[in-house]
Design a protein around this motif. Structure first.
Motif, mmCIF file in Angstrom:
data_model
loop_
_atom_site.group_PDB
_atom_site.id
_atom_site.type_symbol
_atom_site.label_atom_id
_atom_site.label_comp_id
_atom_site.label_asym_id
_atom_site.label_seq_id
_atom_site.Cartn_x
_atom_site.Cartn_y
_atom_site.Cartn_z
ATOM 1 N N PHE A 1 0.217 -3.297 18.170
ATOM 2 C CA PHE A 1 0.394 -1.842 18.063
ATOM 3 C C PHE A 1 -0.938 -1.125 17.856
ATOM 4 C CE2 PHE A 1 4.791 -3.159 16.917
ATOM 5 C CZ PHE A 1 5.393 -2.588 18.011
ATOM 6 N N LYS A 2 -1.853 -1.787 17.153
ATOM 7 C CA LYS A 2 -3.175 -1.170 16.988
ATOM 8 C C LYS A 2 -3.836 -0.965 18.345
ATOM 9 C CE LYS A 2 -6.412 -2.260 14.062
ATOM 10 N NZ LYS A 2 -7.236 -3.217 13.291
ATOM 11 N N ALA A 3 -3.686 -1.974 19.211
ATOM 12 C CA ALA A 3 -4.273 -1.879 20.543
ATOM 13 C C ALA A 3 -3.655 -0.716 21.328
ATOM 14 C CB ALA A 3 -4.070 -3.199 21.286
ATOM 15 N N GLN A 4 -2.408 -0.398 20.990
ATOM 16 C CA GLN A 4 -1.708 0.694 21.685
ATOM 17 C C GLN A 4 -1.997 2.059 21.067
ATOM 18 O OE1 GLN A 4 1.930 0.296 23.386
ATOM 19 N NE2 GLN A 4 1.138 -1.569 24.323
ATOM 20 N N GLY A 5 -2.736 2.054 19.986
ATOM 21 C CA GLY A 5 -3.035 3.327 19.323
ATOM 22 C C GLY A 5 -1.896 3.838 18.453
ATOM 23 N N LYS B 1 -2.138 -12.559 0.846
ATOM 24 C CA LYS B 1 -1.460 -12.358 2.135
ATOM 25 C C LYS B 1 -1.318 -10.865 2.434
ATOM 26 C CE LYS B 1 1.653 -16.211 3.282
ATOM 27 N NZ LYS B 1 0.584 -16.914 3.921
ATOM 28 N N LEU B 2 -0.929 -10.138 1.395
ATOM 29 C CA LEU B 2 -0.716 -8.705 1.560
ATOM 30 C C LEU B 2 -2.045 -8.001 1.850
ATOM 31 C CD1 LEU B 2 1.342 -6.472 1.480
ATOM 32 C CD2 LEU B 2 1.212 -6.443 -1.009
ATOM 33 N N LYS B 3 -3.093 -8.481 1.187
ATOM 34 C CA LYS B 3 -4.413 -7.884 1.418
ATOM 35 C C LYS B 3 -4.858 -8.088 2.870
ATOM 36 C CE LYS B 3 -9.126 -7.622 -0.392
ATOM 37 N NZ LYS B 3 -9.192 -6.200 -0.006
ATOM 38 N N ASP B 4 -4.558 -9.286 3.407
ATOM 39 C CA ASP B 4 -4.872 -9.532 4.814
ATOM 40 C C ASP B 4 -4.191 -8.501 5.700
ATOM 41 O OD1 ASP B 4 -6.318 -11.700 4.092
ATOM 42 O OD2 ASP B 4 -4.771 -13.181 4.582
ATOM 43 N N LEU B 5 -2.928 -8.229 5.359
ATOM 44 C CA LEU B 5 -2.155 -7.277 6.162
ATOM 45 C C LEU B 5 -2.781 -5.884 6.087
ATOM 46 C CD1 LEU B 5 0.589 -7.264 7.787
ATOM 47 C CD2 LEU B 5 1.595 -6.254 5.742
ATOM 48 N N ILE B 6 -3.149 -5.469 4.875
ATOM 49 C CA ILE B 6 -3.749 -4.143 4.696
ATOM 50 C C ILE B 6 -5.086 -4.069 5.442
ATOM 51 C CG2 ILE B 6 -4.623 -2.466 3.006
ATOM 52 C CD1 ILE B 6 -2.815 -3.936 0.916
ATOM 53 N N ASP B 7 -5.925 -5.100 5.238
ATOM 54 C CA ASP B 7 -7.252 -5.095 5.852
ATOM 55 C C ASP B 7 -7.193 -5.143 7.375
ATOM 56 O OD1 ASP B 7 -8.249 -4.984 3.350
ATOM 57 O OD2 ASP B 7 -8.915 -7.076 3.232
ATOM 58 N N ARG B 8 -6.108 -5.706 7.884
ATOM 59 C CA ARG B 8 -5.932 -5.775 9.327
ATOM 60 C C ARG B 8 -5.628 -4.396 9.920
ATOM 61 N NH1 ARG B 8 -3.690 -10.409 12.942
ATOM 62 N NH2 ARG B 8 -4.456 -11.867 11.408
ATOM 63 N N GLY B 9 -5.332 -3.452 9.035
ATOM 64 C CA GLY B 9 -5.052 -2.087 9.505
ATOM 65 C C GLY B 9 -3.576 -1.837 9.744
ATOM 66 N N ALA B 10 -2.725 -2.646 9.098
ATOM 67 C CA ALA B 10 -1.285 -2.531 9.351
ATOM 68 C C ALA B 10 -0.741 -1.145 8.997
ATOM 69 C CB ALA B 10 -0.538 -3.596 8.552
ATOM 70 N N PHE B 11 -1.321 -0.519 7.975
ATOM 71 C CA PHE B 11 -0.757 0.746 7.502
ATOM 72 C C PHE B 11 -1.576 1.952 7.958
ATOM 73 C CE2 PHE B 11 0.298 -2.576 4.352
ATOM 74 C CZ PHE B 11 1.668 -2.586 4.532
ATOM 75 N N THR C 1 9.048 10.539 9.322
ATOM 76 C CA THR C 1 8.825 11.348 10.511
ATOM 77 C C THR C 1 7.889 10.650 11.493
ATOM 78 O OG1 THR C 1 9.036 13.244 9.052
ATOM 79 C CG2 THR C 1 8.341 13.690 11.290
ATOM 80 N N ILE C 2 6.828 10.007 10.986
ATOM 81 C CA ILE C 2 5.945 9.350 11.949
ATOM 82 C C ILE C 2 6.643 8.168 12.620
ATOM 83 C CG2 ILE C 2 3.737 10.166 10.987
ATOM 84 C CD1 ILE C 2 3.304 7.504 9.730
ATOM 85 N N LEU C 3 7.592 7.544 11.927
ATOM 86 C CA LEU C 3 8.387 6.498 12.579
ATOM 87 C C LEU C 3 9.257 7.111 13.677
ATOM 88 C CD1 LEU C 3 9.320 3.425 12.462
ATOM 89 C CD2 LEU C 3 11.307 4.296 11.237
ATOM 90 N N ALA C 4 9.945 8.191 13.352
ATOM 91 C CA ALA C 4 10.856 8.819 14.308
ATOM 92 C C ALA C 4 10.097 9.381 15.514
ATOM 93 C CB ALA C 4 11.649 9.935 13.623
ATOM 94 N N GLN C 5 8.874 9.854 15.277
ATOM 95 C CA GLN C 5 8.104 10.437 16.378
ATOM 96 C C GLN C 5 7.332 9.393 17.183
ATOM 97 O OE1 GLN C 5 5.672 13.595 14.791
ATOM 98 N NE2 GLN C 5 7.425 14.967 14.531
ATOM 99 N N GLY C 6 7.457 8.134 16.796
ATOM 100 C CA GLY C 6 6.797 7.083 17.547
ATOM 101 C C GLY C 6 5.322 6.932 17.237
ATOM 102 N N LYS C 7 4.851 7.615 16.168
ATOM 103 C CA LYS C 7 3.441 7.446 15.781
ATOM 104 C C LYS C 7 3.260 6.169 14.970
ATOM 105 C CE LYS C 7 2.330 12.364 15.579
ATOM 106 N NZ LYS C 7 2.150 13.491 14.657
ATOM 107 N N ALA C 8 4.381 5.638 14.489
ATOM 108 C CA ALA C 8 4.344 4.363 13.783
ATOM 109 C C ALA C 8 5.475 3.507 14.320
ATOM 110 C CB ALA C 8 4.499 4.565 12.278
ATOM 111 N N ALA C 9 5.307 2.162 14.240
ATOM 112 C CA ALA C 9 6.288 1.270 14.849
ATOM 113 C C ALA C 9 7.336 0.774 13.853
ATOM 114 C CB ALA C 9 5.582 0.076 15.480
ATOM 115 N N MET C 10 6.913 0.540 12.586
ATOM 116 C CA MET C 10 7.828 -0.046 11.603
ATOM 117 C C MET C 10 7.742 0.705 10.277
ATOM 118 S SD MET C 10 7.013 -4.074 12.306
ATOM 119 C CE MET C 10 5.344 -3.906 12.882
#
Lengths: 430, 284
Positions: A181-185, A238-248, A264-273
């Protein structure tokens, strides 16, 4: 002015103050029995109407009761001040767990074990793991009165389809999806990080999947030293890896949940999960109705962690909400009667189902199939029935002072100001 | 007692209210600061535990630092702007009256409305500065965002003080200065500023004590976040007392706040020579 002339006003002032204080203390008379049971609950425009119906039904059966409701934070403060005073309610809403434990330890809550044993039919109507949410040292102190609210992973089906992706079933899937998803912006995961409890959901699930529920139960039962269990650092890493990876994404720290930011960002498709409690569905239905009605909102259980000890079916969230009776209630028998008659009535459970809640009672399958959101309601119901463990949110399960401190540390952790080890050291030293 | 002066009895209602709603609670809070109390049952005296804890509490120390930062920066931002706009608005032209009344609008809004307004404007996804700096989400910026919002709210009030004071400056002083050949700048420095010195003191005391007790703006705008970046002392007290239910320790923080506030206003009064204030009227 002479000395005399200001002494007299000063004495008069003292007298007025003393008089005012003593009348203030004397004004609290005995509770008026004619008013019946005082029931306190959390404000909720939809559910309060249903709760009022249970009170009406109690009145129809010859009892007398009245409902009073409060917003979230005012409620906690109000209850704290009122309990043990003549203004205390007879029945009060709570979240079970450590939240209830403080009141039980202070001797303010009535033990309901005996009355539920006498009314075994009522007791057995509730899903046992939910009823356990208000059990302390084998005694029951509360009866479930609202739906079950497990936390689960919501996703935007359109965004997943555009990326050719599937919802995650393992932690590794999740990490891969973050990159996709990061690659997709697109922000991979929406997080309302201006409120610590949203971040807490991640910490709870990761620890549960890595180590199982025992690690946290040990912390809760035996004190903060339990945080030193190596599994906590492991899961936080593990959680830190996720944060540092840019998950949020980069701006989660100023996104709020109450203002609808993350949803709202989920509903508008600006976020995936979006990891959130089951109330997210009603929230989306309210704020972005088309998103839900066009079947674009998806949901799955939290992914498993490969090699982790925790069962992939375990849940965290709000087990349910409970009514508890205050031990010095002047009408304890009435309160017990209320708890064993109104909360398992078909009409009450039916009303909860119609409002979109999933009631914590056994055998609700047929009723849920006819609910407004049958797929969703059935999913939650089965999720809870199949779960081996349903952990109450840590901030509700720990004493308020420890929970407040832990949430602050967690926010610092998500901001990258505190490492996994520093987090553990801080919360273990409380 | 002079027959011209009102009897001391007139002060009784004021003193009684002060005793009941200020002095008495303060005494109770000082008592509570020596107890452990979670809000349930009765407070249990625990000696100086809360006070030793306060000294070791890194978060409390940090929040004092943030409070001082907030106070100093808001004074530095608000005073020059309020002073200049106030003096400007003391003029008599029609356009000034119209512009002034627009400028005073923030004064009419409630603090909660202002905090919510700016929270929405600064939302990283839907606000007015999408893609810009993280005004509320960056730990280095957030405290200055708070200063900005507080200044936006209170500059009009202080402007009003300066406007009133500037209008009271006798015009003869300016006339004399003009004859002596003083320019606008010279008049401002040599006449306006000295004439406004007591107003500057008043406004500064209000600003500083106000900053020390600022609470609602921060609570709604950032809730002390991100992390603890804007958790100032009053908010730390609130979170400790009403979220963590450590009433005894929260009372300790409250006592510190009272002492700091009193010390601060006394210090400003002394330092500015406010106590020896004399009449500003011409010919006195």
């Amino acid at each position: 002015m002479s000395r005399r002339s200001w002494m007299r006003p000063l004495i008069a002032m003292g007298l007025v103050a003393v008089a005012a204080v003593s009348t203030a203390c004397g004004s609290s008379g005995p509770a008026d029995p004619a008013n019946g049971l005082k029931v306190w609950a959390l404000e909720d425009p939809v559910l309060n109407k249903i709760e009022q119906k249970s009170i009406d039904s109690f009145k129809a059966g010859g009892g007398n009761a009245s409902l009073e409701t409060f917003g979230n934070d005012p409620y906690k403060q109000r209850l704290r001040v009122a309990i043990g005073s003549p203004q205390a309610p007879d029945l009060f809403f709570n979240w079970g767990g450590g939240n209830l434990k403080e009141y039980v330890d202070a001797g303010k809550v009535a033990d309901l074990t005996a009355v539920l044993d006498e009314n075994a039919a009522v007791r057995d109507k509730f899903i046992p793991s939910v009823l356990d949410g208000a059990k302390l040292d084998g005694k029951t102190y509360g009866v479930p009165m609202r739906g079950m609210q497990p936390v689960m992973l919501f996703y935007n089906k359109d965004v997943f389809a555009a990326a050719g992706a599937q919802p995650p079933t393992t932690w590794d899937d999740l990490l891969t999806l973050v990159d996709t998803f990061k690659a997709q912006g697109v922000t991979p995961i929406a997080l309302a990080g201006s409120q610590a409890w949203t971040e807490l959901m991640w910490a709870e699930y990761v620890l549960d999947r890595v180590a199982g529920p025992e690690v946290f139960k040990n912390i809760r039962d035996n004190g903060p030293a339990g945080w030193k269990d190596p599994a906590v650092v492991e899961s936080m890493t593990k959680l830190k890896d996720l944060i540092d990876r840019g998950a949020f994404g980069s701006n989660f720290a100023s996104v709020g949940y109450d203002a609808g930011g993350a949803s709202t960002i989920l509903a508008q498709g600006k976020a995936a999960m979006h990891l959130m409690g089951s109330w997210e569905y009603t929230n989306q239905l309210d704020q972005s109705p088309d998103f839900v009605k066009q079947n674009k909102l998806g949901w799955v259980a939290f992914p498993s962690v490969t090699g982790g000890k925790g069962d992939a079916g375990n849940l965290v969230g709000n087990v349910s909400n409970f009514y508890s009776a205050t031990s010095d209630s002047k009408n304890l028998d009435g309160a017990k009667k209320f708890l064993t008659t109104t909360l398992t009535e078909d009409s009450y459970i039916q009303a909860l189902v119609e409002a979109g809640d999933v009631p914590p009672v056994v055998g609700a399958e047929e009723m849920l199939k006819k609910s407004p959101n049958p797929d969703y309601a059935t999913f939650i119901y089965e999720l809870v029935l199949d779960s081996k463990n349903f952990q109450l949110s840590w901030d509700q399960d720990l004493p308020a002072d420890d929970a407040t401190f832990m949430l602050t540390q967690l926010q610092e952790f998500f901001l990258g100001k505190v490492s996994p080890q520093q987090f553990v050291d801080a919360v273990a030293a409380r | 007692m002079s027959s011209q002066r009102p009897s001391g009895w007139y002060a009784v209602p004021a003193f009684a209210f002060f005793a009941l709603f200020a002095a008495l609670p303060m005494v109770i809070v000082v008592y509570l600061s020596f107890t452990a109390w979670d809000g349930l049952g009765t407070p249990a005296p625990n000696g100086v535990d809360n006070w030793t804890r306060l000294v070791q509490d890194g978060e409390a120390t940090a929040s004092v630092g943030r409070t001082v930062l907030l106070m100093v920066v808001s004074w530095l931002v608000q005073t020059p702007i309020a002073l200049l706009v106030g003096v400007w608005a003391a003029g008599k032209q029609r356009s000034r009256a119209v512009l002034s009344s627009i400028f005073f609008l923030p004064l009419l809004l409630s603090t909660a409305a202002i905090a919510l307004l700016w929270q929405v404007l600064l939302d990283p996804n839907f606000g007015a500065f999408v893609g810009g700096p993280q005004f509320l989400g960056d730990t280095d910026i957030a405290i200055y965002t708070v200063v900005f919002v507080i200044s936006w709210q209170y500059i009009p009030f202080h402007t009003l003080l300066y406007q009133g004071a500037a209008r009271a400056v006798p015009p003869t002083l300016y006339e004399a200065a003009t004859i002596d050949g003083a320019g606008r700048f010279g008049q401002f420095v040599n006449i306006t500023l000295p004439q406004l010195r007591f107003t500057i003191v008043t406004s500064s005391v209000l600003m500083m004590v106000g900053s020390l007790t600022t609470f609602d703006t921060v609570l709604i705008l950032t809730n002390g976040g991100p992390g603890t970046a804007t958790r100032i002392l009053p908010l730390h007290m609130y979170i400790t007392g009403f979220v963590g239910f450590e009433m005894g320790y929260a009372s300790t923080i409250a006592v510190v706040l009272v002492v700091l506030g009193t010390a601060l206003s006394v210090a400003v009064m002394r330092w500015s020579g406010f106590r020896s204030m004399s009449s500003q009227q011409e010919g006195s």
